[in-house]
Design a protein around this motif. Sequence first.
Motif, PDB file in Angstrom:
ATOM      1  N   ARG A   1       0.835  -1.204   0.000  1.00 63.23           N
ATOM      2  CA  ARG A   1       0.000   0.000   0.000  1.00 63.23           C
ATOM      3  C   ARG A   1       0.874   1.261   0.000  1.00 63.23           C
ATOM      4  NH1 ARG A   1      -5.028  -0.860   2.737  1.00 63.23           N
ATOM      5  NH2 ARG A   1      -5.117   1.396   3.138  1.00 63.23           N
ATOM      6  N   GLN A   2       1.942   1.240   0.781  1.00 64.35           N
ATOM      7  CA  GLN A   2       2.795   2.418   0.875  1.00 64.35           C
ATOM      8  C   GLN A   2       3.523   2.695  -0.435  1.00 64.35           C
ATOM      9  OE1 GLN A   2       5.720   2.250   4.018  1.00 64.35           O
ATOM     10  NE2 GLN A   2       6.051   4.453   4.014  1.00 64.35           N
ATOM     11  N   LEU A   3       3.940   1.633  -1.130  1.00 63.33           N
ATOM     12  CA  LEU A   3       4.710   1.803  -2.360  1.00 63.33           C
ATOM     13  C   LEU A   3       3.844   2.002  -3.595  1.00 63.33           C
ATOM     14  CD1 LEU A   3       7.501  -0.880  -1.835  1.00 63.33           C
ATOM     15  CD2 LEU A   3       7.614   1.581  -1.399  1.00 63.33           C
ATOM     16  N   ALA A   4       2.591   1.619  -3.507  1.00 67.50           N
ATOM     17  CA  ALA A   4       1.726   1.648  -4.687  1.00 67.50           C
ATOM     18  C   ALA A   4       1.629   3.033  -5.310  1.00 67.50           C
ATOM     19  CB  ALA A   4       0.329   1.140  -4.324  1.00 67.50           C
ATOM     20  N   GLY A   5       1.617   4.062  -4.482  1.00 69.01           N
ATOM     21  CA  GLY A   5       1.493   5.414  -5.019  1.00 69.01           C
ATOM     22  C   GLY A   5       2.812   6.038  -5.410  1.00 69.01           C
ATOM     23  N   LYS A   6       3.921   5.304  -5.259  1.00 74.87           N
ATOM     24  CA  LYS A   6       5.238   5.870  -5.504  1.00 74.87           C
ATOM     25  C   LYS A   6       6.030   5.137  -6.580  1.00 74.87           C
ATOM     26  CE  LYS A   6       5.291   6.833  -0.528  1.00 74.87           C
ATOM     27  NZ  LYS A   6       4.787   8.197  -0.636  1.00 74.87           N
ATOM     28  N   CYS A   7       5.588   3.948  -6.976  1.00 70.20           N
ATOM     29  CA  CYS A   7       6.419   3.093  -7.824  1.00 70.20           C
ATOM     30  C   CYS A   7       5.658   2.609  -9.060  1.00 70.20           C
ATOM     31  CB  CYS A   7       6.893   1.864  -7.043  1.00 70.20           C
ATOM     32  SG  CYS A   7       7.505   2.217  -5.382  1.00 70.20           S
ATOM     33  N   ASP A   8       6.352   2.590 -10.185  1.00 69.67           N
ATOM     34  CA  ASP A   8       5.796   1.977 -11.394  1.00 69.67           C
ATOM     35  C   ASP A   8       6.007   0.467 -11.372  1.00 69.67           C
ATOM     36  OD1 ASP A   8       5.097   4.504 -12.416  1.00 69.67           O
ATOM     37  OD2 ASP A   8       7.115   4.782 -13.241  1.00 69.67           O
ATOM     38  N   LYS A   9       7.119   0.051 -10.811  1.00 69.28           N
ATOM     39  CA  LYS A   9       7.454  -1.370 -10.712  1.00 69.28           C
ATOM     40  C   LYS A   9       8.146  -1.611  -9.380  1.00 69.28           C
ATOM     41  CE  LYS A   9      10.626  -4.848 -12.566  1.00 69.28           C
ATOM     42  NZ  LYS A   9      11.774  -5.090 -13.474  1.00 69.28           N
ATOM     43  N   VAL A  10       7.818  -2.737  -8.740  1.00 70.56           N
ATOM     44  CA  VAL A  10       8.428  -3.087  -7.458  1.00 70.56           C
ATOM     45  C   VAL A  10       9.131  -4.435  -7.578  1.00 70.56           C
ATOM     46  CG1 VAL A  10       8.033  -3.591  -5.016  1.00 70.56           C
ATOM     47  CG2 VAL A  10       6.668  -1.825  -6.156  1.00 70.56           C
ATOM     48  N   SER A  11      10.345  -4.503  -7.080  1.00 69.70           N
ATOM     49  CA  SER A  11      11.066  -5.771  -6.962  1.00 69.70           C
ATOM     50  C   SER A  11      11.240  -6.070  -5.475  1.00 69.70           C
ATOM     51  CB  SER A  11      12.438  -5.698  -7.633  1.00 69.70           C
ATOM     52  OG  SER A  11      12.297  -5.522  -9.036  1.00 69.70           O
ATOM     53  N   LEU A  12      10.940  -7.300  -5.083  1.00 66.40           N
ATOM     54  CA  LEU A  12      11.078  -7.715  -3.687  1.00 66.40           C
ATOM     55  C   LEU A  12      12.241  -8.681  -3.561  1.00 66.40           C
ATOM     56  CD1 LEU A  12      10.064  -8.015  -0.737  1.00 66.40           C
ATOM     57  CD2 LEU A  12       8.620  -9.894  -1.554  1.00 66.40           C
ATOM     58  N   ILE A  13      13.165  -8.375  -2.656  1.00 71.41           N
ATOM     59  CA  ILE A  13      14.258  -9.282  -2.340  1.00 71.41           C
ATOM     60  C   ILE A  13      13.989  -9.849  -0.966  1.00 71.41           C
ATOM     61  CG2 ILE A  13      16.729  -9.490  -1.890  1.00 71.41           C
ATOM     62  CD1 ILE A  13      15.301  -6.825  -4.186  1.00 71.41           C
ATOM     63  N   ARG A  14      13.883 -11.159  -0.880  1.00 73.28           N
ATOM     64  CA  ARG A  14      13.493 -11.796   0.386  1.00 73.28           C
ATOM     65  C   ARG A  14      14.195 -13.142   0.530  1.00 73.28           C
ATOM     66  NH1 ARG A  14      10.754 -16.862  -0.570  1.00 73.28           N
ATOM     67  NH2 ARG A  14       9.349 -16.662  -2.341  1.00 73.28           N
ATOM     68  N   PRO A  15      14.267 -13.667   1.762  1.00 67.03           N
ATOM     69  CA  PRO A  15      14.959 -14.942   1.985  1.00 67.03           C
ATOM     70  C   PRO A  15      14.195 -16.104   1.370  1.00 67.03           C
ATOM     71  CG  PRO A  15      13.887 -14.206   4.003  1.00 67.03           C
ATOM     72  CD  PRO A  15      13.762 -13.089   3.028  1.00 67.03           C
ATOM     73  N   ASP A  16      14.935 -17.072   0.889  1.00 67.25           N
ATOM     74  CA  ASP A  16      14.328 -18.266   0.299  1.00 67.25           C
ATOM     75  C   ASP A  16      14.029 -19.254   1.418  1.00 67.25           C
ATOM     76  OD1 ASP A  16      13.393 -20.134  -1.434  1.00 67.25           O
ATOM     77  OD2 ASP A  16      15.341 -20.653  -2.309  1.00 67.25           O
ATOM     78  N   THR A  17      13.025 -18.906   2.238  1.00 66.42           N
ATOM     79  CA  THR A  17      12.615 -19.723   3.372  1.00 66.42           C
ATOM     80  C   THR A  17      11.098 -19.843   3.375  1.00 66.42           C
ATOM     81  OG1 THR A  17      12.384 -17.795   4.833  1.00 66.42           O
ATOM     82  CG2 THR A  17      14.549 -18.863   4.762  1.00 66.42           C
ATOM     83  N   ALA A  18      10.591 -20.724   4.237  1.00 64.80           N
ATOM     84  CA  ALA A  18       9.140 -20.882   4.347  1.00 64.80           C
ATOM     85  C   ALA A  18       8.489 -19.579   4.793  1.00 64.80           C
ATOM     86  CB  ALA A  18       8.814 -22.009   5.322  1.00 64.80           C
ATOM     87  N   ALA A  19       9.123 -18.894   5.763  1.00 66.23           N
ATOM     88  CA  ALA A  19       8.575 -17.610   6.212  1.00 66.23           C
ATOM     89  C   ALA A  19       8.619 -16.584   5.089  1.00 66.23           C
ATOM     90  CB  ALA A  19       9.358 -17.114   7.422  1.00 66.23           C
ATOM     91  N   GLY A  20       9.701 -16.606   4.313  1.00 63.41           N
ATOM     92  CA  GLY A  20       9.833 -15.652   3.213  1.00 63.41           C
ATOM     93  C   GLY A  20       8.863 -15.898   2.079  1.00 63.41           C
ATOM     94  N   ASP A  21       8.351 -17.108   1.953  1.00 63.01           N
ATOM     95  CA  ASP A  21       7.446 -17.435   0.848  1.00 63.01           C
ATOM     96  C   ASP A  21       6.173 -16.600   0.863  1.00 63.01           C
ATOM     97  OD1 ASP A  21       9.188 -19.309  -0.138  1.00 63.01           O
ATOM     98  OD2 ASP A  21       8.147 -21.042   0.708  1.00 63.01           O
ATOM     99  N   ILE A  22       5.753 -16.138   2.053  1.00 62.37           N
ATOM    100  CA  ILE A  22       4.504 -15.372   2.117  1.00 62.37           C
ATOM    101  C   ILE A  22       4.718 -13.896   1.817  1.00 62.37           C
ATOM    102  CG2 ILE A  22       3.600 -16.974   3.845  1.00 62.37           C
ATOM    103  CD1 ILE A  22       3.971 -14.716   5.917  1.00 62.37           C
ATOM    104  N   PHE A  23       5.970 -13.441   1.796  1.00 66.59           N
ATOM    105  CA  PHE A  23       6.229 -12.006   1.642  1.00 66.59           C
ATOM    106  C   PHE A  23       5.635 -11.459   0.345  1.00 66.59           C
ATOM    107  CE2 PHE A  23      10.337 -11.801   4.430  1.00 66.59           C
ATOM    108  CZ  PHE A  23       9.613 -12.313   5.491  1.00 66.59           C
ATOM    109  N   ALA A  24       5.968 -12.118  -0.779  1.00 65.40           N
ATOM    110  CA  ALA A  24       5.524 -11.608  -2.073  1.00 65.40           C
ATOM    111  C   ALA A  24       4.007 -11.639  -2.188  1.00 65.40           C
ATOM    112  CB  ALA A  24       6.154 -12.428  -3.200  1.00 65.40           C
ATOM    113  N   HIS A  25       3.380 -12.658  -1.633  1.00 65.08           N
ATOM    114  CA  HIS A  25       1.925 -12.794  -1.723  1.00 65.08           C
ATOM    115  C   HIS A  25       1.220 -11.589  -1.111  1.00 65.08           C
ATOM    116  CE1 HIS A  25      -2.004 -14.743  -1.748  1.00 65.08           C
ATOM    117  NE2 HIS A  25      -2.114 -14.460  -0.458  1.00 65.08           N
ATOM    118  N   PHE A  26       1.638 -11.187   0.076  1.00 64.78           N
ATOM    119  CA  PHE A  26       0.955 -10.090   0.752  1.00 64.78           C
ATOM    120  C   PHE A  26       1.402  -8.729   0.234  1.00 64.78           C
ATOM    121  CE2 PHE A  26       0.176 -13.575   3.726  1.00 64.78           C
ATOM    122  CZ  PHE A  26      -1.189 -13.424   3.912  1.00 64.78           C
ATOM    123  N   LEU A  27       2.662  -8.612  -0.206  1.00 61.74           N
ATOM    124  CA  LEU A  27       3.091  -7.377  -0.851  1.00 61.74           C
ATOM    125  C   LEU A  27       2.254  -7.130  -2.105  1.00 61.74           C
ATOM    126  CD1 LEU A  27       5.290  -5.054  -0.941  1.00 61.74           C
ATOM    127  CD2 LEU A  27       6.496  -6.533  -2.550  1.00 61.74           C
TER     128      LEU A  27
END
Length: 409
Positions: A147-173
């Motif tokens: 939500r915070q980045l939506a009004g500021k970015c044309d494209k977003v790249s997410l860098i996150r750990p390759d772990t079970a906890a990290g798997d949910i990051f992209a989904h909710f972003l």
Amino acid sequence: MAGVALLAGCGTLPGGTDGTTGPIVVMTWAPQNTNATNMPGMPAMAKTYAKYVNARGGIGGRELKVITCNDHNNSLGAGDCAERAAEEGAVAVVGSYSQYGAAFTSTLEAEGIPYLGGYGITRDEFESPLSYPINGGLPALMAGAGRQLAGKCDKVSLIRPDTAAGDIFAHFLDAGLRDAGRTSAADLRTAEDATDYNTVSRQAIGANKPGDCVSAALGDKTATFFDAFRRTTTTDPVTGVEQGPKARIASVLGSVQQSTLDSTGGANSPLEGAYITGWYPPASDTRWALMRNTIKRYAFGDNDLDPNDPGVQTTWIAYTALTAVIEKMGKDQAITATTLKRALDAAHNVSTDGLTPALGWREQDAAAVMEQPRLVNGWVTFQKVENGRLVAARKGFVDVTKTLEDATG
């Protein structure tokens, strides 16, 4: 262990025959001295809170006894901590951090021990009927970041750990981005204990357009990534000139905090200008005054206790909520795991002195988020880094509950 759990369920605590005398025993755990994310400030805050509240006569006239445990950032350690909580007669696990929810929730559920105010990094914390979260966890942070980045970015790249906890990051972003009509982020994974971020930095830069944003949620390694990112260059296809990254940068509280900025150059930090999403008010907010004064008085010189650390803040809020709930139970009420669970189940409008919205864990307090039936607080804060300090980017809390509901509905 089973014998201890049975006695706790019947209202017996160490130091008393009916749970109405003797200390209130609780546990706080977190990883320490590992090669990944460490949270030594959480058990340190728990011990400090006990000194503070006991100096004031305890909770409802009862001494608060805090036991701490190192989960070593692995499932075996998390399970061992849960078993130790049962063996030592803890009536709750409070203000703790572990990435291995499945390893500890089963033991706590079997022993009937409430888990109050976990850091919010695992799905189990929002599924277990014995869990009482105080924030929206990583899902709320990531949805809020979208939500915070939506009004500021044309494209977003997410860098996150390759772990079970990290798997949910992209989904909710992505859910937060979609709420504002934006497309999904590029999901770039890296090893949790990586030391070289040059390759993923080049992937994140991509075409290197000014409207791009790069968000990293790598725990303790986030600043290391952004340092590598800042030093990565591309060649302008027209002029042939080497140029640095043009993208705006972002992260979430926990991966970035004030100590991170201080240790990486303050106003010259690679994180200067970053957008940060948090659960709580900025560390400079006056609502943290009592916690800061408590640390100064009872833990002066303890390097593990940083009042700007969201883990420390989470533990403080969790113990604040615990105290409020127990005090409402009354001095003559037995304090056991069973009676505390009943009180938590009925708790509503529990004040945390404005550090979160008022909390409650009744069925009607829960949000309608599939696979997160225990979520009761979907509020976040928008912050930014200015002159090396975390400050509010928007006044007050932002409710992302609907975003979370839509993401799982």
